[in-house]
Design a protein around this motif. Structure first.
Motif, PDB file in Angstrom:
ATOM      1  N   GLN A   1     -35.060 -57.690-128.372  1.00  0.00           N
ATOM      2  CA  GLN A   1     -36.493 -57.447-128.584  1.00  0.00           C
ATOM      3  C   GLN A   1     -37.307 -58.118-127.476  1.00  0.00           C
ATOM      4  O   GLN A   1     -38.261 -57.537-126.960  1.00  0.00           O
ATOM      5  CB  GLN A   1     -36.927 -57.971-129.960  1.00  0.00           C
ATOM      6  N   ARG A   2     -36.909 -59.300-127.096  1.00  0.00           N
ATOM      7  CA  ARG A   2     -37.619 -60.020-126.024  1.00  0.00           C
ATOM      8  C   ARG A   2     -37.490 -59.278-124.690  1.00  0.00           C
ATOM      9  O   ARG A   2     -38.460 -59.166-123.939  1.00  0.00           O
ATOM     10  CB  ARG A   2     -37.093 -61.444-125.907  1.00  0.00           C
ATOM     11  N   ASP A   3     -36.287 -58.764-124.404  1.00  0.00           N
ATOM     12  CA  ASP A   3     -36.078 -58.003-123.160  1.00  0.00           C
ATOM     13  C   ASP A   3     -37.010 -56.795-123.100  1.00  0.00           C
ATOM     14  O   ASP A   3     -37.621 -56.520-122.071  1.00  0.00           O
ATOM     15  CB  ASP A   3     -34.633 -57.504-123.040  1.00  0.00           C
ATOM     16  N   LEU A   4     -37.069 -56.064-124.216  1.00  0.00           N
ATOM     17  CA  LEU A   4     -37.922 -54.873-124.246  1.00  0.00           C
ATOM     18  C   LEU A   4     -39.384 -55.268-124.096  1.00  0.00           C
ATOM     19  O   LEU A   4     -40.128 -54.625-123.346  1.00  0.00           O
ATOM     20  CB  LEU A   4     -37.693 -54.081-125.539  1.00  0.00           C
ATOM     21  N   ALA A   5     -39.792 -56.317-124.776  1.00  0.00           N
ATOM     22  CA  ALA A   5     -41.174 -56.788-124.654  1.00  0.00           C
ATOM     23  C   ALA A   5     -41.490 -57.154-123.203  1.00  0.00           C
ATOM     24  O   ALA A   5     -42.562 -56.815-122.688  1.00  0.00           O
ATOM     25  CB  ALA A   5     -41.415 -57.972-125.571  1.00  0.00           C
ATOM     26  N   ASP A   6     -40.547 -57.817-122.530  1.00  0.00           N
ATOM     27  CA  ASP A   6     -40.749 -58.179-121.123  1.00  0.00           C
ATOM     28  C   ASP A   6     -40.856 -56.931-120.252  1.00  0.00           C
ATOM     29  O   ASP A   6     -41.717 -56.855-119.374  1.00  0.00           O
ATOM     30  CB  ASP A   6     -39.603 -59.058-120.621  1.00  0.00           C
ATOM     31  N   LYS A   7     -39.994 -55.957-120.505  1.00  0.00           N
ATOM     32  CA  LYS A   7     -40.015 -54.710-119.733  1.00  0.00           C
ATOM     33  C   LYS A   7     -41.345 -53.984-119.871  1.00  0.00           C
ATOM     34  O   LYS A   7     -41.803 -53.316-118.946  1.00  0.00           O
ATOM     35  CB  LYS A   7     -38.902 -53.784-120.253  1.00  0.00           C
ATOM     36  N   LEU A   8     -41.946 -54.123-121.052  1.00  0.00           N
ATOM     37  CA  LEU A   8     -43.207 -53.442-121.341  1.00  0.00           C
ATOM     38  C   LEU A   8     -44.431 -54.321-121.114  1.00  0.00           C
ATOM     39  O   LEU A   8     -45.554 -53.928-121.407  1.00  0.00           O
ATOM     40  CB  LEU A   8     -43.197 -52.945-122.794  1.00  0.00           C
ATOM     41  N   SER A   9     -44.205 -55.534-120.611  1.00  0.00           N
ATOM     42  CA  SER A   9     -45.286 -56.508-120.377  1.00  0.00           C
ATOM     43  C   SER A   9     -46.099 -56.776-121.644  1.00  0.00           C
ATOM     44  O   SER A   9     -47.325 -56.884-121.604  1.00  0.00           O
ATOM     45  CB  SER A   9     -46.207 -56.033-119.251  1.00  0.00           C
ATOM     46  N   LEU A  10     -45.386 -56.895-122.760  1.00  0.00           N
ATOM     47  CA  LEU A  10     -46.052 -57.233-124.017  1.00  0.00           C
ATOM     48  C   LEU A  10     -46.162 -58.749-124.125  1.00  0.00           C
ATOM     49  O   LEU A  10     -45.250 -59.472-123.732  1.00  0.00           O
ATOM     50  CB  LEU A  10     -45.252 -56.696-125.210  1.00  0.00           C
ATOM     51  N   ASP A  11     -47.248 -59.223-124.679  1.00  0.00           N
ATOM     52  CA  ASP A  11     -47.439 -60.658-124.847  1.00  0.00           C
ATOM     53  C   ASP A  11     -46.505 -61.239-125.903  1.00  0.00           C
ATOM     54  O   ASP A  11     -46.096 -62.391-125.807  1.00  0.00           O
ATOM     55  CB  ASP A  11     -48.890 -60.964-125.228  1.00  0.00           C
ATOM     56  N   TYR A  12     -46.198 -60.442-126.924  1.00  0.00           N
ATOM     57  CA  TYR A  12     -45.400 -60.950-128.042  1.00  0.00           C
ATOM     58  C   TYR A  12     -44.245 -60.011-128.356  1.00  0.00           C
ATOM     59  O   TYR A  12     -44.462 -58.842-128.657  1.00  0.00           O
ATOM     60  CB  TYR A  12     -46.276 -61.112-129.292  1.00  0.00           C
ATOM     61  N   TYR A  13     -43.040 -60.533-128.313  1.00  0.00           N
ATOM     62  CA  TYR A  13     -41.884 -59.709-128.653  1.00  0.00           C
ATOM     63  C   TYR A  13     -41.863 -59.386-130.144  1.00  0.00           C
ATOM     64  O   TYR A  13     -41.198 -58.446-130.582  1.00  0.00           O
ATOM     65  CB  TYR A  13     -40.570 -60.375-128.224  1.00  0.00           C
ATOM     66  N   THR A  14     -42.625 -60.135-130.925  1.00  0.00           N
ATOM     67  CA  THR A  14     -42.662 -59.874-132.365  1.00  0.00           C
ATOM     68  C   THR A  14     -43.251 -58.498-132.675  1.00  0.00           C
ATOM     69  O   THR A  14     -43.007 -57.951-133.751  1.00  0.00           O
ATOM     70  CB  THR A  14     -43.455 -60.967-133.097  1.00  0.00           C
ATOM     71  N   PHE A  15     -43.992 -57.914-131.731  1.00  0.00           N
ATOM     72  CA  PHE A  15     -44.506 -56.555-131.918  1.00  0.00           C
ATOM     73  C   PHE A  15     -43.340 -55.579-132.057  1.00  0.00           C
ATOM     74  O   PHE A  15     -43.394 -54.654-132.870  1.00  0.00           O
ATOM     75  CB  PHE A  15     -45.423 -56.158-130.757  1.00  0.00           C
ATOM     76  N   ILE A  16     -42.272 -55.805-131.298  1.00  0.00           N
ATOM     77  CA  ILE A  16     -41.081 -54.965-131.383  1.00  0.00           C
ATOM     78  C   ILE A  16     -40.494 -55.085-132.795  1.00  0.00           C
ATOM     79  O   ILE A  16     -40.144 -54.083-133.427  1.00  0.00           O
ATOM     80  CB  ILE A  16     -40.015 -55.369-130.341  1.00  0.00           C
ATOM     81  N   SER A  17     -40.398 -56.292-133.285  1.00  0.00           N
ATOM     82  CA  SER A  17     -39.881 -56.531-134.630  1.00  0.00           C
ATOM     83  C   SER A  17     -40.731 -55.817-135.676  1.00  0.00           C
ATOM     84  O   SER A  17     -40.203 -55.206-136.610  1.00  0.00           O
ATOM     85  CB  SER A  17     -39.847 -58.032-134.919  1.00  0.00           C
ATOM     86  N   GLN A  18     -42.032 -55.896-135.536  1.00  0.00           N
ATOM     87  CA  GLN A  18     -42.920 -55.226-136.486  1.00  0.00           C
ATOM     88  C   GLN A  18     -42.671 -53.718-136.491  1.00  0.00           C
ATOM     89  O   GLN A  18     -42.580 -53.104-137.560  1.00  0.00           O
ATOM     90  CB  GLN A  18     -44.381 -55.512-136.137  1.00  0.00           C
ATOM     91  N   LEU A  19     -42.562 -53.128-135.317  1.00  0.00           N
ATOM     92  CA  LEU A  19     -42.302 -51.689-135.233  1.00  0.00           C
ATOM     93  C   LEU A  19     -40.967 -51.335-135.874  1.00  0.00           C
ATOM     94  O   LEU A  19     -40.853 -50.358-136.615  1.00  0.00           O
ATOM     95  CB  LEU A  19     -42.319 -51.219-133.777  1.00  0.00           C
ATOM     96  N   GLU A  20     -39.956 -52.137-135.576  1.00  0.00           N
ATOM     97  CA  GLU A  20     -38.621 -51.863-136.101  1.00  0.00           C
ATOM     98  C   GLU A  20     -38.558 -52.049-137.619  1.00  0.00           C
ATOM     99  O   GLU A  20     -37.656 -51.515-138.261  1.00  0.00           O
ATOM    100  CB  GLU A  20     -37.583 -52.738-135.407  1.00  0.00           C
ATOM    101  N   ASN A  21     -39.511 -52.763-138.163  1.00  0.00           N
ATOM    102  CA  ASN A  21     -39.582 -52.952-139.609  1.00  0.00           C
ATOM    103  C   ASN A  21     -40.599 -52.023-140.273  1.00  0.00           C
ATOM    104  O   ASN A  21     -40.968 -52.222-141.433  1.00  0.00           O
ATOM    105  CB  ASN A  21     -39.886 -54.413-139.939  1.00  0.00           C
ATOM    106  N   GLY A  22     -41.034 -51.015-139.523  1.00  0.00           N
ATOM    107  CA  GLY A  22     -41.909 -49.999-140.096  1.00  0.00           C
ATOM    108  C   GLY A  22     -43.373 -50.358-140.166  1.00  0.00           C
ATOM    109  O   GLY A  22     -44.137 -49.718-140.886  1.00  0.00           O
ATOM    110  N   ARG A  23     -43.783 -51.357-139.408  1.00  0.00           N
ATOM    111  CA  ARG A  23     -45.189 -51.752-139.395  1.00  0.00           C
ATOM    112  C   ARG A  23     -45.742 -51.559-137.989  1.00  0.00           C
ATOM    113  O   ARG A  23     -45.102 -51.919-137.016  1.00  0.00           O
ATOM    114  CB  ARG A  23     -45.340 -53.211-139.829  1.00  0.00           C
ATOM    115  N   GLY A  24     -46.933 -51.002-137.921  1.00  0.00           N
ATOM    116  CA  GLY A  24     -47.581 -50.802-136.637  1.00  0.00           C
ATOM    117  C   GLY A  24     -47.186 -49.498-135.976  1.00  0.00           C
ATOM    118  O   GLY A  24     -46.310 -48.771-136.456  1.00  0.00           O
ATOM    119  N   LYS A  25     -47.867 -49.217-134.894  1.00  0.00           N
ATOM    120  CA  LYS A  25     -47.626 -48.000-134.122  1.00  0.00           C
ATOM    121  C   LYS A  25     -47.697 -48.332-132.635  1.00  0.00           C
ATOM    122  O   LYS A  25     -48.446 -49.219-132.224  1.00  0.00           O
ATOM    123  CB  LYS A  25     -48.707 -46.942-134.418  1.00  0.00           C
TER     124      LYS A  25
END
Length: 98
Positions: free
Chosen positions: A35-59
């Motif tokens: 999740q952290r790798d993907l967040a870094d690739k996408l220049s996201l501030d928080y890798y937890t956004f990936i976790s939220q998406l994978e858990n069905g929250r957020g878009k």
């Protein structure tokens, strides 16, 4: 024809988001990314956004669909078509189902 269209209930929408999250996780793992790798690739501030998406929250924001597709090794058109199936099932049904 329009009478045959099925509008999702809130419960169904939640279930679709959870299914989307599972699909997203499969894509991420297939690319060998944490999740952290993907967040870094996408220049996201928080890798937890990936976790939220994978858990069905957020878009994923629409203006970033192309970046996500590339980061996950997907062809953008196919990626967005799949997103539409989960995010906007009625629109997907109108556009792609007979």
């Amino acid at each position: 024809m329009l009478a045959e269209l099925h509008k999702s209930t809130p419960e169904e929408a939640k279930e679709q988001r959870a299914t989307f999250g599972q699909w997203l996780k499969v894509l991420r793992e297939a690319e060998g990314l944490s999740q952290r790798d993907l967040a870094d690739k996408l220049s996201l501030d928080y890798y937890t956004f990936i976790s939220q998406l994978e858990n069905g929250r957020g878009k994923i924001p629409a203006h970033r669909y192309g970046e996500w597709a590339v980061a996950l090794g997907q062809e953008p058109k196919d990626f967005v078509k799949t997103l539409l199936r989960y995010y906007e099932p009625l629109t997907y049904q109108i556009l792609f189902e007979d």
